[in-house]
Design an enzyme around this catalytic site. Structure first.
Site, short mmCIF file in Angstrom:
data_model
loop_
_atom_site.label_atom_id
_atom_site.label_comp_id
_atom_site.label_asym_id
_atom_site.label_seq_id
_atom_site.Cartn_x
_atom_site.Cartn_y
_atom_site.Cartn_z
CE1 TYR A 189 -3.69 2.57 0.74
CE2 TYR A 189 -2.10 3.45 2.32
CZ TYR A 189 -3.27 3.59 1.59
OH TYR A 189 -4.02 4.74 1.70
CE LYS A 193 -3.41 5.36 -1.59
NZ LYS A 193 -4.45 5.91 -2.49
#
Length: 285
Positions: A189, A193
């Site tokens: 994750y 990002k």
């Protein structure tokens, strides 16, 4: 517009300076009146909160999500849109279906005769130790959080270029794109990002000639329904996470409303290729 490397004339927001000076309206450069904005991941959570703010600023909003039905709050916001002389529409789409995504965005642009903005908020999270992550799960994460964001921005940019009015694209990144979250094990994750932040810079560099601005918005910890469920599983995080920023509390989705309007509107007309991090000072220690 594939393969088109030539710039086209676009309206220059700076030309509106004379109109803004001396106006009796309140901060007109923040208004989105008459504009059309797409919000991916707009069926619930932060995306839906952003959609409501955009409607209040005067724009027509199309919320895209893969949910069979949007949040129960959607109907309330849809009614508000009608009261404000605008509208909120829901379209079900998975951002991984690139062909259907491009077709849908084109249909929206054709129906409205323009397309002015995008908030790309669609994304997923998975908390798994790096030693246990499967390649399949990593690929799924990147497919939605990076490729999906990229293709949504591409689809919107093509329509902006077609109409020649420029526009503003906001990619929802995260403070996790620039830091490693203490006590939160989510390597894929965080990497996704970080990719969104870098993607924003590169799209801004390519599309500035068309009058399209691209920026990223990086929130800190937000208390959403999904996070509340997480606190049930990890109750210690409710106490520990607020201690990690300078304000000693967690944020709410509505605290990012103003940031979205700023980035979409002429108020940020000279801002592109930037990351607006709003994290309560988490990364400033």
């Amino acid at each position: 517009m594939a393969g088109n490397t030539h710039s086209v004339p676009v309206a220059d927001p700076a030309d509106k300076k004379a109109v803004y000076l001396g106006t009796k309206n309140r901060l007109p450069e923040f208004a989105l009146t008459g504009k059309v904005v797409v919000v991916s991941g707009g069926g619930r959570g932060l995306g839906l909160t952003q959609a409501e703010a955009i409607i209040e600023a005067g724009a027509i909003v199309y919320a895209l999500d893969r949910l069979p039905e949007p949040s129960p709050d959607f109907a309330r916001i849809q009614e508000k849109a009608v009261e404000l002389g605008s509208k909120l529409e829901y379209r079900r789409i998975d951002v991984r279906d690139t062909e259907a995504l491009h077709k849908l965005i084109e249909e929206i642009a054709n129906a409205e005769g323009r397309l002015d903005g995008l908030v790309a908020a669609a994304g997923v999270q998975q908390e798994t130790p790096a030693l246990e992550y499967s390649a399949k799960d990593v690929n799924t994460m990147l497919d939605i959080n990076v490729t999906g964001v990229f293709m949504t921005a591409q689809a919107v940019a093509k329509q902006m270029i077609r109409f020649g009015n420029g526009g503003s694209i906001v990619l929802i990144a995260s403070m996790s794109g620039t830091i490693a979250n203490k006590g939160l094990i989510c390597p894929a994750y965080n990497a996704s990002k970080a990719a969104v932040v870098q993607l924003g810079r590169n799209l801004a560099a390519e599309w500035g000639v068309y009058g399209i601005r691209v920026n990223t918005l990086s929130p800190g910890y937000i208390v959403t329904a999904m996070v509340e469920d997480l606190f049930v599983k990890f109750p210690e995080r409710r106490e520990e996470w607020p201690k990690q920023n300078m304000l000693g509390r967690l944020s709410k989705p509505e605290e990012y409303r103003g940031a979205a309007i700023f980035l979409l509107s002429d108020a940020s007309s000279f801002m592109t290729g930037s990351d607006l991090r709003i994290d309560g000072g988490h990364a400033a220690w």
